[in-house]
Design an enzyme around this catalytic site. Structure first.
Site, PDB file in Angstrom:
ATOM      1  N   HIS A 188       0.831  -1.203   0.000  1.00 33.40           N
ATOM      2  CA  HIS A 188       0.000   0.000   0.000  1.00 33.40           C
ATOM      3  C   HIS A 188       0.868   1.257   0.000  1.00 33.40           C
ATOM      4  O   HIS A 188       0.477   2.301  -0.521  1.00 33.40           O
ATOM      5  CB  HIS A 188      -0.922   0.029   1.227  1.00 33.40           C
ATOM      6  CG  HIS A 188      -2.021  -0.978   1.187  1.00 33.40           C
ATOM      7  ND1 HIS A 188      -1.851  -2.271   1.607  1.00 33.40           N
ATOM      8  CD2 HIS A 188      -3.318  -0.878   0.786  1.00 33.40           C
ATOM      9  CE1 HIS A 188      -2.993  -2.933   1.456  1.00 33.40           C
ATOM     10  NE2 HIS A 188      -3.889  -2.108   0.970  1.00 33.40           N
ATOM     11  N   ASP A 257      -3.729  -6.355  -8.301  1.00 39.88           N
ATOM     12  CA  ASP A 257      -4.064  -5.692  -7.044  1.00 39.88           C
ATOM     13  C   ASP A 257      -4.407  -4.244  -7.388  1.00 39.88           C
ATOM     14  O   ASP A 257      -4.183  -3.781  -8.514  1.00 39.88           O
ATOM     15  CB  ASP A 257      -2.879  -5.774  -6.081  1.00 39.88           C
ATOM     16  CG  ASP A 257      -3.297  -5.685  -4.618  1.00 39.88           C
ATOM     17  OD1 ASP A 257      -4.460  -5.293  -4.348  1.00 39.88           O
ATOM     18  OD2 ASP A 257      -2.473  -5.996  -3.741  1.00 39.88           O
TER      19      ASP A 257
END
Length: 499
Positions: A188, A257
């Site tokens: 992230h 992702d």
């Protein structure tokens, strides 16, 4: 997809995030030609079941656009710390509980129930199961989401979960190829890298993904650099995504992702190529959450026009997305989720996974009316366990005769971990009264039990009401902890139990 124009192909491979809790934002993306949407907690109305109307509006927009296949409506609902939908959707334990229970039939039943609830709400795709093989305490990002440290056990659990989802008519997507369980940076916020060779990956991290892909289960590629192959995130790397294609064959759906994650920022800047174009060229099919979906579509169209992206690669990708969408089953006749309907099943899994690691195998040391003192952990966890203990007839007091200690476990902190450093505010509360106790309980990963002196040690693998009920019931003899360690804890190897 044979005759679809390039611009429509480019929209079909994009699944976007949307704003708000109403139908307008979600349905507009599909009306504009995108392949679908993904819901996060911020998109969930106060009444969770109202999502059904939102998702109906999305499919109506899909039909009006002239596409006679379902739009992708996805959600992350793994269980444990990654659950976007709250009650009345059942709050199931995470992957590590499945690994501890080692009961494929039970895992399949849990996934089927969860999938039926999601289908009743109109979802067509679930970004689960997690098929990462964890390396233990050095894994700060995946943790309890992983079924364990043994690749074969992880594969068995992930396959059972995927089968359960499919039985419910929802498309599963296993994640995060080529494996996030051994990495110390959270994608992230940064780019995690592994120095494992292709052979080492094949013998360990890739085992579950190979098993899943060979059963045509869609796979999510993570933003993970394999330094032995190149210096790119796997999502943008033809070589790394090629490892998956070599195993899975040409027809398995490959999902990126989220493309808005920080791991891709530097790579996009250094290559000068749009991340969505690069992901398609590398072999992914479904582009999840580009930072600007419309800009991503325009970049794909331009890349086909100037020869940067082969049109047949785009057409294949769109075909894979549509083929997966066509696997969506009819919504179950069971109706919308109702409060508490799946709680008995969640409690079965929590009880089956509860693992006893202390010298005493039988944790039933208390009787109704006994007084218990709960220490350690967070205020929230102490209060929640106190409620569960009272439910089985125990009294909870600061002067209790029996001390139950909640040990630090490694709270889930995705988006906050870089280079293995946990943010300070995610750590458990102070250790009141040292490290000794009558009963030690880990409500997350079990590694904290290594440093505690207690005759009874229980690994619960989660903090849902079902986990807390199992812990409380075991102390009064209503539940026998039959789970086995899915990961090593100190000198106790995976597969160990008490004694």
């Amino acid at each position: 997809m044979a005759d679809l124009p390039v611009e429509k192909l480019a929209g079909q491979v994009i699944v976007a995030g949307y704003e708000g809790t109403g139908a307008a934002g979600a349905s507009q993306f599909v009306a504009d030609g995108f392949g679908g949407v993904i819901a996060f907690a911020a998109n969930v109305p106060q009444e969770v079941t109202q999502l059904a109307a939102v998702n109906v509006a999305v499919q109506e927009a899909q039909a009006r656009s002239g596409r006679d296949w379902p739009a992708v409506i996805g959600v992350d609902q793994e269980g444990g710390p990654v659950q976007r939908l709250g009650e009345p959707v059942t709050q199931f334990p995470a992957g590590m509980a499945h690994g501890a229970a080692a009961d494929a039939d039970l895992s399949r039943e849990v996934a089927r129930h969860s999938g039926e609830q999601l289908r009743a709400l109109g979802f067509t795709m679930v970004f689960a199961p997690d098929a990462d093989v964890t390396v233990g305490p050095q894994d700060p990002t995946i943790g309890v989401r992983s079924p364990g440290s043994d690749p074969e056990r992880v594969a068995e659990v992930a396959l059972a979960l995927a089968e359960g989802y499919r039985d419910a008519g929802i498309v599963p997507v296993a994640k995060h190829f080529p494996g996030h369980g051994g990495l110390t940076t959270d994608s992230h916020v940064g780019l995690p890298a592994t120095d494992a060779t292709a052979d080492e990956l094949a013998a360990h991290d890739l085992v579950p993904f190979s098993a899943l892909a060979q059963q045509d289960v869609p796979v999510m590629v993570g933003h993970i650099e394999v330094t032995a192959l190149d210096d790119l995130p796997a999502t943008l790397s033809t070589r790394t995504t090629g490892l998956l294609r070599d195993t899975a064959g040409p027809d398995v759906l490959v999902v990126t992702d989220a493309l808005n994650m920080g791991a891709l920022d530097a790579a996009e800047e250094s290559t000068g190529q749009d991340r969505s174009v690069a992901a398609l060229a590398a072999g992914s099919d479904l582009l999840l959450m580009p930072p600007d979906p419309r800009a991503a579509r325009a970049a794909i169209v331009q890349a086909v026009a100037d020869g940067t992206l082969d049109e047949e690669r785009l057409r294949d990708a769109a075909s894979h997305v549509v083929a997966a969408s066509l696997q969506t089953g009819a919504e179950p006749a069971r109706g919308l989720p109702a409060a508490g309907e799946g709680q008995p099943l969640a409690e079965r899994l929590a009880a089956a996974s509860l693992t006893s690691l202390g010298e005493t195998c039988d944790p039933a040391v208390l009787s109704s009316g006994d007084t218990v003192r709960v220490v350690g952990g967070t205020d929230e966890h102490r209060a929640a366990l106190g409620r569960a203990l009272r439910t089985v007839g125990l009294r909870v007091s600061g002067q209790g005769e029996t001390t139950v200690r909640l040990v630090e476990g490694g709270d889930y902190a995705a988006g906050q971990v870089e280079d293995g450093q946990m943010p300070q505010d995610t750590a458990s509360g102070p250790r009141e009264g040292g490290d000794s106790a009558d009963v030690a309980v880990a409500l997350d990963v079990p590694y904290g039990l290594e440093g505690v002196e207690a005759p009874i040690e229980l690994a619960a693998f989660g903090d849902t009401p079902a986990h807390l009920a199992a812990v409380a019931q075991s102390l009064v003899g209503e539940v026998e902890p039959l789970g086995t360690l899915p990961v090593p804890v100190g000198d106790r190897q995976a597969g160990a139990t008490c004694g």
